[in-house]
Design an enzyme around this catalytic site. Sequence first.
Site, short mmCIF file in Angstrom:
data_model
loop_
_atom_site.label_atom_id
_atom_site.label_comp_id
_atom_site.label_asym_id
_atom_site.label_seq_id
_atom_site.Cartn_x
_atom_site.Cartn_y
_atom_site.Cartn_z
N SER A 178 -63.17 -59.13 27.45
CA SER A 178 -63.32 -58.09 28.45
C SER A 178 -62.04 -57.32 28.74
CB SER A 178 -63.84 -58.70 29.76
OG SER A 178 -62.87 -59.61 30.29
N LYS A 196 -54.89 -55.23 34.44
CA LYS A 196 -56.35 -55.26 34.29
C LYS A 196 -56.97 -54.97 35.66
CE LYS A 196 -60.12 -58.18 32.49
NZ LYS A 196 -60.46 -59.41 31.76
N SER A 220 -61.42 -63.57 26.72
CA SER A 220 -61.16 -62.16 27.03
C SER A 220 -59.73 -61.68 26.93
CB SER A 220 -61.69 -61.83 28.42
OG SER A 220 -63.06 -61.64 28.35
N1 GLN Z 1 -67.18 -62.82 26.34
C1 GLN Z 1 -67.27 -63.87 27.29
C2 GLN Z 1 -68.29 -63.51 28.35
O1 GLN Z 1 -68.90 -62.51 28.23
C3 GLN Z 1 -65.94 -64.15 27.89
C4 GLN Z 1 -65.49 -63.13 28.86
C5 GLN Z 1 -64.17 -63.43 29.47
O2 GLN Z 1 -63.38 -64.22 28.94
N2 GLN Z 1 -63.95 -62.85 30.64
O3 GLN Z 1 -68.47 -64.17 29.31
#
Ligand code: GLN
Length: 497
Positions: free
Chosen positions: A151, A76, A175
């Site tokens: 994400s 990532k 995410s």
């Molecule tokens: N969707 C959540 C957010 O927007 C979690 C994102 C994540 O786990 N990095 O913060």
Amino acid sequence: MINASLSELSRALSAGHISSVELTQEFLRRIARLNPTLNAFITVDEEKSLAQARAADAALSAGTAGPLTGIPVAQKDLFCAKGWLTTCGSKILSNFVSPYDAAVVERLNEAGMVCLGKTNMDEFAMGSSNETSFYGPVRNPWDTGRVAGGSSGGSAAAVAARLAPVATGTDTGGSIRQPAAFSGLCGLKPSYGIVSRWGMVAFASSLDQAGPMARSARDCALLLNAMAGFDPRDSTSIERAPEDYCRELDAPAADPAKPLAGLRIGLPREFFDDTAPCDPQTSAAVAASIEELRRLGAQTIELSLPNVRHGISAYYVIAPAEASSNLSRFDGVRYGWRAPDYSNLEDMYCKTRAQGFGAEVKRRVLIGAYVLSHGYYDAFYLQAQRIRRLIAADFAAAFTQCDLLLGPTSPDIAFALGEKTDDPVQMYLTDIYTIAVNLAGLPGISIPCGFAQAGEKSLPIGLQLIGNYFSEARLLNAAHRYQQATDWHTRIPEGIE
Ligand code: GLN
């Protein structure tokens, strides 16, 4: 080879049936062919990958190889990797070449793995669909009109489309698990503190945790073996004896027909009532998976997590608060992109941040600064921290009655590109089942448990299992035994061959 498990790849490499260079080239060719459609990778650097593969081949011939030596992995783009562009999905880091390796990168390099490239992600990991990325959205290999989740959407699409055998992800509110669910993969968010955050670009430090994304629980366990471990450079890293996360998977069951005998699975009422309304196809698949787990010997217990319903509200105070502080370092002075035209220092700061950050990141920075400001701190931030404590207490009480908790990973399957981009709250609600796990710092895994019909296409459905602190081996074992009895995780998206 593109459908082989990590153990199969390891055996083929050790036996000399394939070299790491050949394996790496095969995945690089697939990336060259499919990435223009999927947009799963932000950066690919063939020379760097092949140099690592050559070193792995040398270790394999010298007999110094470990179980993951020579196996490619997608990282990532939130992990700093020396000499690699590390953008975190943002414009403000669009020119940032990291001078050092994150602990996770270091560990996977030491294990002899080959970095295939850096995967696309929501900007600074803020999002649930990969649509906040400065580099454009990732497309779901199961249906390119849909999101791959976020994400860690790039990592999910890369593994689902066989552009990489495994990938790393990070999970602050869902995410790893949500993109794994949307893409038909297995994704594990470990207990907070077992994987070092050193060298991960910070979003919300008290919630961020890195973990593996793979096609099976066994592959997740093998990758976690390499990722986890104490690191004195991360003050929240936990010093525990190293664990083999495969150990329960390999242990013979007393009754092979009931490998989960003795396992108590809690079914939290709040995951199945109107608190978090679920798509009917998802509910049906989750119900069928409960039956399957019972057939495998598990016992189910109904219980309640009364405060999880406040998880989203608490998270969207705490995460932005931490983000507003963490992201203050991006000011155009020390590193990253700087606005080209400005009149003085303050103007440079303002223009760099105004033009360098995307809309979602700015929204979070503003909310975070607001909830931490004098006069609002008690009303919002402190209150959210109290709710966080209550949620953790709910889980602690639940784990006096059961070993694991079960629910859907996401209320629905992957949604269409653009469907939720105009409505941030609808986007936030896609994490309704995953977020409480991060607030409590617990481990959670998502595994494929069925498919939903959406027009002509079949889209994967994810099942979430949540464990008590440091119960990764047990979670992975439950997932593995389920995967031995089902074939959802072996399906391949149509047309990606
Ligand atoms: N969707 C959540 C957010 O927007 C979690 C994102 C994540 O786990 N990095 O913060």
